[in-house]
Design a protein around this motif. Structure first.
Motif, PDB file in Angstrom:
ATOM      1  N   GLN A 170       8.683  -4.365   8.408  1.00  0.00           N
ATOM      2  CA  GLN A 170       9.763  -5.115   9.039  1.00  0.00           C
ATOM      3  C   GLN A 170      10.332  -6.107   8.035  1.00  0.00           C
ATOM      4  OE1 GLN A 170       8.741  -6.792  12.815  1.00  0.00           O
ATOM      5  NE2 GLN A 170      10.703  -7.847  13.089  1.00  0.00           N
ATOM      6  N   GLY A 171      11.622  -5.999   7.769  1.00  0.00           N
ATOM      7  CA  GLY A 171      12.274  -6.910   6.850  1.00  0.00           C
ATOM      8  C   GLY A 171      12.582  -8.234   7.514  1.00  0.00           C
ATOM      9  N   PRO A 172      13.017  -9.225   6.748  1.00  0.00           N
ATOM     10  CA  PRO A 172      13.268  -9.177   5.306  1.00  0.00           C
ATOM     11  C   PRO A 172      11.963  -9.194   4.499  1.00  0.00           C
ATOM     12  CG  PRO A 172      13.629 -11.386   6.105  1.00  0.00           C
ATOM     13  CD  PRO A 172      13.360 -10.548   7.316  1.00  0.00           C
ATOM     14  N   PHE A 173      12.091  -8.782   3.222  1.00  0.00           N
ATOM     15  CA  PHE A 173      10.945  -8.719   2.330  1.00  0.00           C
ATOM     16  C   PHE A 173      10.991  -9.879   1.337  1.00  0.00           C
ATOM     17  CE2 PHE A 173      12.236  -4.431   3.560  1.00  0.00           C
ATOM     18  CZ  PHE A 173      11.070  -3.971   4.148  1.00  0.00           C
ATOM     19  N   THR A 174       9.826 -10.208   0.779  1.00  0.00           N
ATOM     20  CA  THR A 174       9.775 -11.242  -0.255  1.00  0.00           C
ATOM     21  C   THR A 174       8.995 -10.716  -1.457  1.00  0.00           C
ATOM     22  OG1 THR A 174       7.782 -12.234   0.728  1.00  0.00           O
ATOM     23  CG2 THR A 174       9.918 -13.187   1.343  1.00  0.00           C
ATOM     24  N   TYR A 175       9.502 -11.038  -2.618  1.00  0.00           N
ATOM     25  CA  TYR A 175       8.832 -10.685  -3.873  1.00  0.00           C
ATOM     26  C   TYR A 175       8.296 -11.983  -4.459  1.00  0.00           C
ATOM     27  CZ  TYR A 175       8.236  -9.025  -8.697  1.00  0.00           C
ATOM     28  OH  TYR A 175       7.720  -8.712  -9.935  1.00  0.00           O
ATOM     29  N   GLU A 176       6.963 -12.087  -4.562  1.00  0.00           N
ATOM     30  CA  GLU A 176       6.314 -13.326  -4.944  1.00  0.00           C
ATOM     31  C   GLU A 176       5.357 -13.106  -6.109  1.00  0.00           C
ATOM     32  OE1 GLU A 176       4.528 -15.217  -1.540  1.00  0.00           O
ATOM     33  OE2 GLU A 176       6.066 -14.449  -0.171  1.00  0.00           O
ATOM     34  N   ALA A 177       4.872 -14.220  -6.648  1.00  0.00           N
ATOM     35  CA  ALA A 177       3.823 -14.184  -7.676  1.00  0.00           C
ATOM     36  C   ALA A 177       2.812 -15.251  -7.298  1.00  0.00           C
ATOM     37  CB  ALA A 177       4.401 -14.445  -9.061  1.00  0.00           C
ATOM     38  N   LEU A 178       1.588 -14.812  -6.955  1.00  0.00           N
ATOM     39  CA  LEU A 178       0.572 -15.716  -6.432  1.00  0.00           C
ATOM     40  C   LEU A 178      -0.716 -15.601  -7.246  1.00  0.00           C
ATOM     41  CD1 LEU A 178       0.997 -14.893  -2.629  1.00  0.00           C
ATOM     42  CD2 LEU A 178       1.934 -16.872  -3.856  1.00  0.00           C
ATOM     43  N   PRO A 179      -1.570 -16.639  -7.190  1.00  0.00           N
ATOM     44  CA  PRO A 179      -2.896 -16.520  -7.816  1.00  0.00           C
ATOM     45  C   PRO A 179      -3.663 -15.361  -7.187  1.00  0.00           C
ATOM     46  CG  PRO A 179      -2.401 -18.807  -7.294  1.00  0.00           C
ATOM     47  CD  PRO A 179      -1.326 -17.991  -6.655  1.00  0.00           C
ATOM     48  N   PRO A 180      -4.396 -14.579  -7.962  1.00  0.00           N
ATOM     49  CA  PRO A 180      -5.081 -13.378  -7.446  1.00  0.00           C
ATOM     50  C   PRO A 180      -5.939 -13.600  -6.202  1.00  0.00           C
ATOM     51  CG  PRO A 180      -5.177 -13.419  -9.831  1.00  0.00           C
ATOM     52  CD  PRO A 180      -4.559 -14.716  -9.420  1.00  0.00           C
ATOM     53  N   PRO A 181      -6.711 -14.713  -6.088  1.00  0.00           N
ATOM     54  CA  PRO A 181      -7.541 -14.875  -4.880  1.00  0.00           C
ATOM     55  C   PRO A 181      -6.739 -15.024  -3.583  1.00  0.00           C
ATOM     56  CG  PRO A 181      -8.325 -16.287  -6.668  1.00  0.00           C
ATOM     57  CD  PRO A 181      -6.991 -15.758  -7.091  1.00  0.00           C
ATOM     58  N   GLU A 182      -5.456 -15.333  -3.691  1.00  0.00           N
ATOM     59  CA  GLU A 182      -4.642 -15.530  -2.494  1.00  0.00           C
ATOM     60  C   GLU A 182      -4.022 -14.230  -1.975  1.00  0.00           C
ATOM     61  OE1 GLU A 182      -1.778 -18.651  -2.877  1.00  0.00           O
ATOM     62  OE2 GLU A 182      -3.154 -19.977  -3.971  1.00  0.00           O
ATOM     63  N   ILE A 183      -4.204 -13.137  -2.701  1.00  0.00           N
ATOM     64  CA  ILE A 183      -3.622 -11.850  -2.305  1.00  0.00           C
ATOM     65  C   ILE A 183      -4.722 -10.968  -1.724  1.00  0.00           C
ATOM     66  CG2 ILE A 183      -2.340  -9.814  -3.083  1.00  0.00           C
ATOM     67  CD1 ILE A 183      -1.343 -11.525  -5.463  1.00  0.00           C
ATOM     68  N   ASN A 184      -4.560 -10.547  -0.467  1.00  0.00           N
ATOM     69  CA  ASN A 184      -5.537  -9.693   0.204  1.00  0.00           C
ATOM     70  C   ASN A 184      -4.820  -8.524   0.871  1.00  0.00           C
ATOM     71  OD1 ASN A 184      -8.417 -11.119   0.407  1.00  0.00           O
ATOM     72  ND2 ASN A 184      -6.826 -12.698   0.473  1.00  0.00           N
ATOM     73  N   PHE A 185      -5.306  -7.306   0.668  1.00  0.00           N
ATOM     74  CA  PHE A 185      -4.711  -6.151   1.342  1.00  0.00           C
ATOM     75  C   PHE A 185      -5.588  -4.924   1.141  1.00  0.00           C
ATOM     76  CE2 PHE A 185      -3.328  -5.685  -2.966  1.00  0.00           C
ATOM     77  CZ  PHE A 185      -3.034  -4.350  -3.184  1.00  0.00           C
ATOM     78  N   VAL A 186      -5.289  -3.873   1.918  1.00  0.00           N
ATOM     79  CA  VAL A 186      -5.971  -2.592   1.778  1.00  0.00           C
ATOM     80  C   VAL A 186      -5.114  -1.720   0.873  1.00  0.00           C
ATOM     81  CG1 VAL A 186      -6.869  -0.550   2.948  1.00  0.00           C
ATOM     82  CG2 VAL A 186      -6.958  -2.788   4.080  1.00  0.00           C
ATOM     83  N   PRO A 187      -5.615  -1.365  -0.321  1.00  0.00           N
ATOM     84  CA  PRO A 187      -4.794  -0.557  -1.244  1.00  0.00           C
ATOM     85  C   PRO A 187      -4.725   0.900  -0.801  1.00  0.00           C
ATOM     86  CG  PRO A 187      -6.922  -1.008  -2.221  1.00  0.00           C
ATOM     87  CD  PRO A 187      -6.897  -1.767  -0.930  1.00  0.00           C
ATOM     88  N   LEU A 188      -3.786   1.610  -1.392  1.00  0.00           N
ATOM     89  CA  LEU A 188      -3.561   3.021  -1.091  1.00  0.00           C
ATOM     90  C   LEU A 188      -4.843   3.832  -1.275  1.00  0.00           C
ATOM     91  CD1 LEU A 188      -1.049   4.806  -0.377  1.00  0.00           C
ATOM     92  CD2 LEU A 188      -0.871   5.303  -2.815  1.00  0.00           C
ATOM     93  N   LYS A 189      -5.102   4.728  -0.302  1.00  0.00           N
ATOM     94  CA  LYS A 189      -6.250   5.640  -0.311  1.00  0.00           C
ATOM     95  C   LYS A 189      -7.598   4.907  -0.174  1.00  0.00           C
ATOM     96  CE  LYS A 189      -3.906   9.211  -3.021  1.00  0.00           C
ATOM     97  NZ  LYS A 189      -3.940  10.053  -4.233  1.00  0.00           N
ATOM     98  N   GLN A 190      -7.580   3.650   0.321  1.00  0.00           N
ATOM     99  CA  GLN A 190      -8.803   2.911   0.581  1.00  0.00           C
ATOM    100  C   GLN A 190      -8.800   2.430   2.032  1.00  0.00           C
ATOM    101  OE1 GLN A 190     -11.183   2.691  -1.779  1.00  0.00           O
ATOM    102  NE2 GLN A 190      -9.851   3.750  -3.259  1.00  0.00           N
ATOM    103  N   VAL A 191      -9.951   2.020   2.531  1.00  0.00           N
ATOM    104  CA  VAL A 191     -10.058   1.495   3.903  1.00  0.00           C
ATOM    105  C   VAL A 191     -10.538   0.054   3.906  1.00  0.00           C
ATOM    106  CG1 VAL A 191     -10.436   3.742   4.951  1.00  0.00           C
ATOM    107  CG2 VAL A 191     -12.401   2.471   4.086  1.00  0.00           C
ATOM    108  N   LYS A 192     -11.044  -0.414   2.759  1.00  0.00           N
ATOM    109  CA  LYS A 192     -11.577  -1.763   2.654  1.00  0.00           C
ATOM    110  C   LYS A 192     -10.497  -2.728   2.196  1.00  0.00           C
ATOM    111  CE  LYS A 192     -14.879  -4.442  -0.102  1.00  0.00           C
ATOM    112  NZ  LYS A 192     -15.851  -4.386  -1.220  1.00  0.00           N
ATOM    113  N   ASN A 193     -10.573  -3.976   2.707  1.00  0.00           N
ATOM    114  CA  ASN A 193      -9.661  -5.025   2.289  1.00  0.00           C
ATOM    115  C   ASN A 193     -10.172  -5.654   0.989  1.00  0.00           C
ATOM    116  OD1 ASN A 193      -7.208  -6.556   3.266  1.00  0.00           O
ATOM    117  ND2 ASN A 193      -8.612  -8.255   2.895  1.00  0.00           N
ATOM    118  N   PHE A 194      -9.289  -5.795  -0.012  1.00  0.00           N
ATOM    119  CA  PHE A 194      -9.671  -6.349  -1.314  1.00  0.00           C
ATOM    120  C   PHE A 194      -8.828  -7.582  -1.630  1.00  0.00           C
ATOM    121  CE2 PHE A 194     -11.053  -1.983  -1.789  1.00  0.00           C
ATOM    122  CZ  PHE A 194     -12.163  -2.038  -2.626  1.00  0.00           C
ATOM    123  N   ARG A 195      -9.464  -8.553  -2.314  1.00  0.00           N
ATOM    124  CA  ARG A 195      -8.678  -9.580  -2.987  1.00  0.00           C
ATOM    125  C   ARG A 195      -8.158  -8.975  -4.292  1.00  0.00           C
ATOM    126  NH1 ARG A 195     -12.927 -13.531  -2.952  1.00  0.00           N
ATOM    127  NH2 ARG A 195     -12.714 -13.446  -5.222  1.00  0.00           N
TER     128      ARG A 195
END
Length: 591
Positions: A170-195
Motif C-alpha cells: 500500500q502506497g505511498p512508499f518511502t526510500y530510507e537509510a537506517l542503521p542496520p539494527p533498526e531494519i527488520n523483515f523476512v527476506p525472500l525465500k525465508q520464513v524467519k524475521n532478520f535484522r
C-alpha cells in the motif's frame, strides 16, 4: 559479450515461423548477433551439476545460446530478441510506448529521505498493470533482471532492481537509510524475521548473494524501502522482502531501481518496462510513479519519450561507402527499430527518433552502424581506405628495427606495465611523483605503473635468460607513458628505442657504434658541442649507469637519450652476473 539462452520452439513461435539452424544462423548474422551454441535443458543441467549422465526428468527442449552486443540491453531476453527480429524482418511495426495518463494526485508516490545520499542516493519506479505471466514469461522476467545486474548494473554496484506484487502493498512508499539494527523483515525465500546486520552474516554463506554484501556491509546505514504500513519491500542491493514476492498469479508489478548512477537507473527501468509491457492488459502502456526528493523536488518515472537526432545523409553514405537515397536509409533504420524520415530541409539529412529501448544510440556513428547492419555488411563493396596508410612514426619504427636487426641484435617485446620497484628503486631512481602513471586498481604488484623507460623490461629479460650463451644482444622499439599536464588525459606516449649488450666485457663501444649507426641512417651528422645542426654527446650523471661511463645524446639542442655501462647495483637488483651496456633514445625527435 552477453549470451542469452532461449528455448528454440518458443522463440520460433514468437517469430511466427520455424527456421532450420542454418537459416536462423543467417538471420542472426544479418541482424548483427550470433548463434553461439545449440544445446538442451538436459545437457545444461548435467554440466552445471557435473553429472556424467543427463538428468532423466529434465525438459528436453532445444536451447539456443545467442550472443548479443554488450550495449543492446533490449536483447537480453526472448521477448526483446523476438520483437527486434520481427521488426527487422518487416513482420511488425516499431511499437510506441506510452506512459499512462493519470494525474499526479492519483500517482503512486516514492518519498526519498535525506540519509539515502550517504549510501545510494537515487531511486526510480514504475508499475506494470494487468500483466499476465505464464511460467516461461515469468522466468524470462526474472532472468532479464539477472542479466541486467551482471551487465549495465555492474553486479548491482550501480543499479539494483526490485520487483514486487503491488497488490500486497500500500502506497505511498518511502526510500530510507537506517542503521542496520533498526531494519527488520523476512527476506525472500525465508520464513524467519532478520535484522539487517544479522542478514549480512546469514548471507555470507550464500553462494549467490555473498558477492553483493560488500556494497553496503561497511556502511553505517543501509538503504531500505517501506510501504505506508512499514512493510519492507527490499534491502537494496541485497534482497527483496518475502511479503511482496511476485508469483505467476501477480497482476500488478511495482518496479523500483535504486542506484548510485541515475542515468543507468533510468536505462534499466526503461528496459524492464518496455520489454514486459507487451504482457500488460494495455499493451505497451506503463503506469508512472512520482519520486519526491527530501528537498521537495519531484520527478515522474519512467521517461519513455523519444529523442530526436539529425544525421547528415552524406555522413552515413560516406562512412559506409555506398550511395543510398534518403528513402532507402529511412527504411533501413526502421528495420533497426529507429523511426526515421527525411529532414524538412530536404533529402540532405535524416531525422531519427530514438525509442526508449535503444539506449545504445548516442552518436550519429551509431545510426550509421545500424544502416550498415540493415543493408548487410556482405553487400558493401570492398575498398581500400585512405586511412590505411601507415603513420610516419610507425614507418620510422620499422626502419629502425630493420637497421638494428641487421647489426646483430635480437628484438624483444616486454610488458608496458611494471612494478613501482622495477621502475624506480631497482634502477637506483627516486620516484618524484611527476613522471609515472599509477594504475588505480592493479591486479598484481607486477603491474602497478606504466613504464617510463624500456630499461626495466630489458634487464628483466636478461635476468631471466642469464644462462643463455653470451654475448646477449637485444633491442626493443616501444612506447612509454609520462605524465603531461598539457594533454587532456594528463599523460602522453613516447616512442623509444632501447638496446642492450650483455657479455664478459662491457660492450660499451658496441652501444656507442649503434648510436652512430642510427644517426647515420637518419642523416644526422656528428657535430661539435653546442652546434644544433646535428648531434653530439655530453657527460651525464644518471644513477642507473656507472659514473664517468655514461653519456647523454643531444640532438638539435635537445637531449633525446642516454647510453652507458649499467651500474653494478642495478645489475645485482635484476640478478644479472655479467656487465651490461645500454642505450635508450626517443625516436619521435627524428620526425
Amino acid at each position: 559479450m552477453p549470451t542469452v539462452s532461449v528455448g528454440r520452439d518458443r522463440l520460433f513461435a514468437a517469430l511466427g515461423r520455424s527456421y532450420t539452424q542454418e537459416e536462423f544462423e543467417d538471420l542472426c548474422f544479418s541482424f548483427g548477433i550470433e548463434l553461439d551454441d545449440v544445446t538442451t535443458e538436459k545437457a545444461i543441467i548435467s554440466k552445471e551439476k557435473h553429472l556424467e549422465e543427463e538428468k532423466p526428468n529434465a525438459d528436453d527442449e532445444i536451447i539456443y545460446k545467442i550472443e548479443v552486443p554488450a550495449n543492446r540491453y533490449d536483447l537480453l531476453c526472448l521477448e526483446g530478441l523476438a520483437q527486434a527480429l520481427l521488426i527487422f524482418n518487416g513482420q511488425e511495426k516499431i511499437p510506441r510506448y506510452t506512459v499512462a495518463k493519470i494525474s499526479k494526485e492519483s500517482m503512486l508516490k516514492m518519498h526519498v529521505k535525506k540519509e539515502t545520499s550517504l549510501i545510494r542516493p537515487f531511486v526510480v519506479c514504475a508499475v506494470l498493470r494487468g500483466i499476465n505471466f505464464d511460467e516461461a514469461s515469468y522466468n524470462s522476467f526474472i532472468d532479464l533482471q539477472d542479466k541486467l545486474h551482471q551487465n549495465i548494473c555492474r553486479k548491482r554496484t550501480l543499479v539494483a532492481i526490485g520487483t514486487h506484487d503491488l497488490d500486497t502493498l500500500q502506497g505511498p512508499f518511502t526510500y530510507e537509510a537506517l542503521p542496520p539494527p533498526e531494519i527488520n523483515f523476512v527476506p525472500l525465500k525465508q520464513v524467519k524475521n532478520f535484522r539487517a546486520d544479522e542478514l549480512m552474516e546469514f548471507y555470507k554463506s550464500d553462494l549467490k548473494l555473498k558477492k553483493f554484501l560488500h556494497i553496503i556491509e561497511n556502511s553505517s546505514v543501509f538503504p531500505v524501502i517501506y510501504d505506508c504500513n512499514r512493510t519492507v519491500l527490499s534491502l537494496p542491493p541485497i534482497i527483496n522482502g518475502a511479503h511482496s514476492a511476485i508469483t505467476l498469479k501477480t497482476k500488478n508489478v511495482f518496479i523500483e531501481c535504486t542506484a548510485t548512477d541515475l542515468t543507468k537507473a533510468k536505462i534499466v527501468l526503461n528496459t524492464m518496462v518496455t520489454t514486459f509491457a507487451t504482457y500488460c492488459e494495455r499493451k505497451f502502456e506503463v503506469e508512472p510513479v512520482e519520486v519526491i526528493s527530501f528537498d521537495g523536488n519531484s520527478s515522474v518515472y519512467p521517461d519513455l519519450s523519444e529523442y530526436n537526432m539529425e544525421v547528415p545523409l552524406s555522413y552515413i553514405t560516406g562512412s559506409i561507402g555506398i550511395p543510398l537515397e534518403a528513402d532507402e536509409v529511412t527504411n533501413l533504420l526502421k528495420r533497426m527499430q529507429l523511426n526515421a524520415e527525411k529532414a524538412a530541409s530536404g533529402g540532405h539529412s535524416i531525422n531519427v527518433s530514438v525509442p526508449p529501448t535503444r539506449s545504445d544510440i548516442l552518436h550519429p556513428c551509431d545510426v550509421m552502424e545500424d544502416v550498415a547492419i540493415a543493408y548487410g555488411y556482405n553487400n558493401i563493396p570492398k575498398r581500400k581506405l585512405s586511412s590505411l596508410k601507415p603513420l610516419p612514426l610507425n614507418q620510422l619504427s620499422d626502419l629502425i628495427r630493420s637497421e638494428i636487426a641487421m647489426s646483430g641484435f635480437t628484438e624483444v617485446l616486454t610488458w608496458i606495465l611494471c612494478s613501482k620497484k622495477e621502475n624506480f628503486e631497482m634502477l637506483n631512481r627516486k620516484d618524484d611523483k611527476s613522471t609515472a602513471v599509477i594504475i588505480g586498481n592493479p591486479r598484481s604488484s607486477d603491474f602497478e605503473v606504466v613504464r617510463t623507460s624500456l630499461m626495466p623490461g630489458m634487464l628483466k629479460t636478461v635476468g631471466h635468460n642469464k644462462d643463455h650463451p653470451k654475448p646477449i644482444k637485444i633491442y626493443e622499439v616501444g612506447d612509454v607513458v609520462l605524465l603531461d599536464e598539457k594533454k587532456d588525459v594528463g599523460a602522453s606516449n613516447h616512442r623509444l628505442l632501447a638496446a642492450l649488450y650483455c657479455g664478459a666485457n662491457s660492450g660499451f663501444e658496441l652501444i656507442h657504434s649503434l648510436v652512430d649507426k642510427i644517426m647515420e641512417v637518419m642523416g644526422t651528422p656528428f657535430v661539435p658541442v653546442g652546434d644544433k645542426s646535428g648531434y653530439y654527446i655530453e657527460l651525464s650523471y644518471e644513477p642507473e649507469f656507472l659514473s664517468g661511463r655514461q653519456a647523454k645524446i643531444i640532438y638539435k639542442g635537445r637531449r633525446i637519450g642516454i647510453f652507458g655501462i649499467v651500474h653494478p647495483e642495478v645489475l645485482n637488483n635484476f640478478d644479472i652476473p655479467d656487465p651490461c651496456s645500454f642505450v635508450e633514445l626517443d625516436i619521435e625527435n627524428f620526425l
